[in-house]
Design a protein around this motif. Structure first.
Motif, short mmCIF file in Angstrom:
data_model
loop_
_atom_site.label_atom_id
_atom_site.label_comp_id
_atom_site.label_asym_id
_atom_site.label_seq_id
_atom_site.Cartn_x
_atom_site.Cartn_y
_atom_site.Cartn_z
N SER A 189 2.56 -1.69 -0.75
CA SER A 189 3.91 -1.32 -0.30
C SER A 189 3.88 -0.70 1.11
N LEU A 190 2.85 0.12 1.39
CA LEU A 190 2.74 0.71 2.72
C LEU A 190 2.48 -0.35 3.77
N GLU A 191 1.66 -1.31 3.47
CA GLU A 191 1.38 -2.37 4.44
C GLU A 191 2.60 -3.26 4.66
N ALA A 192 3.45 -3.41 3.63
CA ALA A 192 4.63 -4.26 3.77
C ALA A 192 5.74 -3.56 4.57
N ASP A 193 5.85 -2.23 4.53
CA ASP A 193 6.90 -1.50 5.22
C ASP A 193 6.68 -1.38 6.72
N GLY A 194 5.56 -1.65 7.19
CA GLY A 194 5.27 -1.46 8.61
C GLY A 194 4.28 -0.34 8.80
N ALA A 195 3.45 -0.45 9.78
CA ALA A 195 2.36 0.50 9.95
C ALA A 195 2.67 1.46 11.08
#
Length: 435
Positions: free
Chosen positions: A193-199
């Protein structure tokens, strides 16, 4: 200096050779004493040690002595105060020493000899030429049934206890804090989920920390196995003695007036052998003793062998008594019933037909096996040994033998016939189905 070690088998002491030579020298006397001891004692005591008394004469060991009438010898006797070399020693006067009258001089007691159980049986059955009991008609009474007896850490793969193994595995995983699958999946979902939301910088640090934690958990899961060899348990089974069948042996003996001492002695020796056979192989077999004249009654062991009661002969009374006892105490659906009967065959012809009717109608349907022994005179053995002629009871039982495969019969004329007859009667193939 050489050292010799004797490794020959020699039980208990170093006198085995002397003991065997002694037994050979006095075998006849020992055999007679053993038979007298067994006749005078209880029938069950035959299978045990016996203490027999022998005359002291002849019990000494052979030894070498110097010939008194040859050679030149000089003796130095300790304590000599009366004689000098060359003096003649007077002989003992008549009436003293070993030849004195009884009661006036000390004498030696009889020699008491203790025979082991095997020696007693060898002597008692010596004239029977005992072979090995190989195949027996009676079934083994004692069986073994597997019984659950907990768990063990070793065993056959087919006996693995899945429930107990998984229980041990679960407890070990809890104690060592093995990571659960849900914990690993939750971290993986959070990383995704963190990688999908933007870094951003914060998220990148969080992802690095989560990946490090995920790597630690996976390594710990690999180190702490789900099922370890220390968790495995096997079902343990112990062999529990179980009487799978119950058996009873009926011993029927004719003690009427026509049974003389010789006939009763042969019958007793037959039942001695039967008793030892059952005692040594079938400890749980019950024995029922029935003796009959013109009437029959159930008796104990001592009365069966040693009572002096006598009278006429009506054999059917013994069969009726046996039938009555079976009905009261030994139902055939629960018991294996065996019977052995000894008689001289002297019976009324009408009663012999009664015996045939009882055997055909009821008794042979209840019995696993029935053995009949007829005791005849030695002079009659040449006449009856090779023919089926005989007493009315023998002819009636011969008809039973033709109709029922679980019945057998034989004749005994002398002591040497007992064991061959016993082996013939109790070395049969499994009984055929009965009608």
């Amino acid at each position: 200096m050489p050292i010799f070690i004797d490794r020959r088998l020699n039980p208990k002491d170093k006198s085995l050779g002397n003991r065997q030579r002694f037994l050979r020298r006095v075998r006849a006397e020992l055999k007679r004493n053993v038979q007298d001891e067994i006749r005078a004692g209880r029938i069950a005591d035959a299978d045990g040690q016996q203490t027999v008394s022998l005359p002291a004469k002849g019990t000494g060991e052979p030894s070498f002595r110097d010939a008194k009438d040859s050679g030149q010898r000089q003796y130095v006797m300790p304590g000599n105060q009366h004689f000098t070399p060359g003096d003649q020693v007077p002989k003992p006067s008549q009436g003293s020493g070993a030849g004195s009258a009884p009661g006036l001089q000390p004498s030696e007691d009889d020699f008491r000899f203790v025979l082991s159980r095997e020696e007693v049986l060898d002597l008692f059955f010596e004239d029977l030429e005992l072979p090995d009991l190989v195949k027996l008609n009676l079934k083994e009474i004692l069986a073994f049934k597997p019984r659950r007896a907990g768990y063990s850490v070793s065993g056959s793969p087919t006996n693995i206890s899945i429930a107990r193994t998984m229980r041990n595995s679960h407890g070990r995983r809890i104690a060592l804090r093995r990571p659960k699958r849900e914990e690993v999946e939750a971290i993986q979902q959070e990383i995704a989920s963190l990688e999908a939301d933007g870094a951003d910088i914060a998220d990148c640090r969080r992802v690095v920390a989560l990946r490090a934690e995920l790597d630690r958990l996976e390594r710990r899961r690999r180190v702490i196995a789900f099922v370890d060899p220390v968790d495995i348990r096997f079902n343990r089974f112990d062999a529990q003695p179980l009487p799978n069948t119950k058996a009873v042996m009926f011993c029927l003996m004719d003690v009427s007036g026509s049974m003389g001492e010789r006939e009763k002695d042969l019958a007793k020796r037959f039942f001695v052998l039967l008793h030892l056979f059952l005692k040594r192989r079938y400890e749980r077999t019950e024995l029922v003793f029935i003796r009959h004249t013109h009437t029959a009654q159930e008796v104990d062991e001592d009365t069966f062998f040693y009572s002096t009661q006598s009278g006429g002969t009506v054999v059917s009374t013994a069969l009726e008594e046996m039938q009555s006892i079976i009905a009261r105490r030994y139902p055939s659906r629960e018991w294996n019933i065996y019977a052995a009967q000894a008689s001289d065959g002297d019976n009324l012809s009408t009663d012999s037909q009664r015996c045939l009717s009882l055997m055909d109608s009821e008794i042979m349907r209840l019995c696993q096996y029935f053995a009949y022994v007829e005791i005849i005179d030695e002079r009659e053995s040449e006449i009856f040994g090779s023919t089926d002629n005989g007493t009315s009871l023998w002819r009636a039982y011969r008809t039973v033998r033709e109709r029922w495969p679980n019945f057998d019969m034989s004749r005994i004329a002398k002591a040497a016939d007992i064991y061959p007859v016993f082996r013939q009667l109790f070395t049969r193939q499994p009984a055929q189905p009965r009608g």
